[in-house]
Design an enzyme around this catalytic site. Structure first.
Site, short mmCIF file in Angstrom:
data_model
loop_
_atom_site.label_atom_id
_atom_site.label_comp_id
_atom_site.label_asym_id
_atom_site.label_seq_id
_atom_site.Cartn_x
_atom_site.Cartn_y
_atom_site.Cartn_z
N ARG A 59 -10.09 0.20 15.41
CA ARG A 59 -10.39 1.10 14.01
C ARG A 59 -11.53 0.05 13.22
NH1 ARG A 59 -4.29 1.76 11.35
NH2 ARG A 59 -4.92 -0.13 10.79
N MET A 70 10.69 24.64 0.51
CA MET A 70 9.90 23.79 -0.40
C MET A 70 10.83 22.97 -1.12
SD MET A 70 6.87 24.55 -2.77
CE MET A 70 5.55 24.96 -1.54
N TYR A 89 14.57 30.70 5.51
CA TYR A 89 13.37 31.58 6.07
C TYR A 89 13.65 31.60 7.60
CZ TYR A 89 11.20 30.95 1.73
OH TYR A 89 10.80 31.32 0.16
N LYS A 120 0.79 -1.21 -0.03
CA LYS A 120 -0.19 -0.01 0.11
C LYS A 120 0.56 1.22 -0.12
CE LYS A 120 -0.40 0.01 5.08
NZ LYS A 120 -1.34 0.06 6.17
#
Length: 380
Positions: free
Chosen positions: A138, A315, A267, A36
């Site tokens: 779950r 990014m 940043y 998966k």
């Protein structure tokens, strides 16, 4: 010069990991390889083929579309869709010939209706695994009698649907052996009850951690995910279990510049030079899977040495403090996950630094990072 970003996957390592895990199994249990989430970031179809070559008996995914994608890649092994399947997704599952998980009468009814609409076009019956929630909280029903009723509904559904298995899922096999044993003790009576109705069902519960830690949980089948890719399900060191990490994530030095005391990088000026040094800019960032939480909080490998990542992960770029102007050169390979010389950085190391698990690190390598495949260095 290296590519901006590249994930190299060693398929031979995946094969060996599957063989290694199979060597742990007792009582004739088989291994289902979980592919998966695009093979935990490694590429579902190539990983599936490698796992099958290593001796996996079947495959498992989380979604209907993941099953259809494997069929689109001409992979014919049995595929179990472990996750919830909506009524709208049932035609996709049936079209893929995938096995499904049930825990409610409503779902079995919807499955019967969908199977009837397909009619003779589906030559084989849909194989259904009934899930008992023994402590994960779950999917699956916690109610033993309800799980039995669901299994009986499947058994009575007719020739288009077949009761194939009984399953549960462990909540803490990586850290709590006592609770795992309790879950197994809750599951075993359910298996026995279903075998009275259909002796040939397949019972399965173990994930990667339970496969390595609790042989009593192997039953008929184990479902191994993260360990197939050479990561440690206990988030420690894969080599402790004879596992080989299959994924390597690399970039290159795109620029070098001096940094004087008081000058910053990134940043928010979260790193400021205290002495004269040199910075290497590496053109990967959080859009590629380098988590922003690794700001000032990891090391990369260049020419067999560790160098600290400094400044905010952006990014598309990170900056690395390389110290001297001649320590590295533009174009040098930068290893973010993997080995260089005697040094190595594992997904587990990165995960521990930011309080997560290796699964999130490998799954987080984004789709804009190309994958290439090899077998111990030879093109696959």
């Amino acid at each position: 010069m290296a590519l901006r970003a590249l994930a190299r996957v060693n398929l031979a390592a995946i094969e060996r990991n599957v063989s290694r895990l199979r060597a742990e199994l007792v009582g004739g249990a088989g291994l289902c390889a979980v592919v998966k989430a695009d093979g935990y970031g490694h590429g579902a179809a190539p990983a599936a083929r490698a796992a099958l070559a290593g001796g996996a008996r079947s495959l498992a995914v989380a979604t209907a579309e993941e099953a259809a994608s494997l069929r689109g890649a001409r992979i014919e092994a049995p595929v179990l869709v472990m996750g919830a399947v909506s009524d709208e997704e049932l035609p996709v599952v049936l079209g893929a010939g995938a096995e499904v998980v049930a825990w409610s009468d409503r779902f079995v009814g919807a499955l019967m209706s969908a199977r009837e609409r397909v009619g003779p076009a589906a030559a084989e019956p849909v194989r259904v695994h009934v899930k008992l929630d023994t402590g994960m909280g779950r999917l699956g029903t916690r109610v033993f009698d309800e799980a039995i009723r669901v299994a009986e509904r499947v058994t009575d559904a007719g020739p288009g649907i077949e009761l194939a298995g009984a399953m549960t899922h462990f909540a803490s096999a990586d850290e709590d052996p006592e609770f795992t044993a309790l879950q197994l003790s809750r599951f075993e009576p359910f298996v026995a009850a279903l075998r009275e109705r259909r002796p040939g069902i397949v019972a399965h519960a173990a994930n990667s951690a339970a496969t390595l830690r609790l042989s009593a949980s192997h039953l008929d089948l184990v479902r191994c995910g993260i360990a197939v890719y050479g990561c440690d399900p206990m988030n420690d060191d894969p080599s402790l279990h004879g596992l080989e990490p299959a994924l390597e994530l690399t970039s290159y030095v795109a620029a070098l510049k001096a940094a004087a005391p008081g000058e910053s990088a990134g940043y928010g000026r979260r790193w400021v030079a205290h002495t004269e040094t040199w910075l290497a800019t590496v053109p990967v960032g959080y859009a590629d899977g380098i988590r922003r939480a690794l700001t000032n909080n990891c090391e990369v490998l260049i020419s067999g040495r560790r160098y600290p990542l400094v400044g905010t992960v952006s990014m598309d770029n990170i900056t690395v403090d390389v110290g001297a102007p001649d320590a590295v050169r533009c174009g040098d390979l930068v290893t973010i996950i993997g080995s260089d010389g005697s040094e190595h950085v594992t997904a587990e190391e990165l995960a521990r630094r930011i309080g997560t698990i290796s699964y999130e690190i490998t799954c987080g390598v984004s789709s804009r990072v190309p994958r290439t495949y090899h077998r111990d260095g030879e093109p696959a």
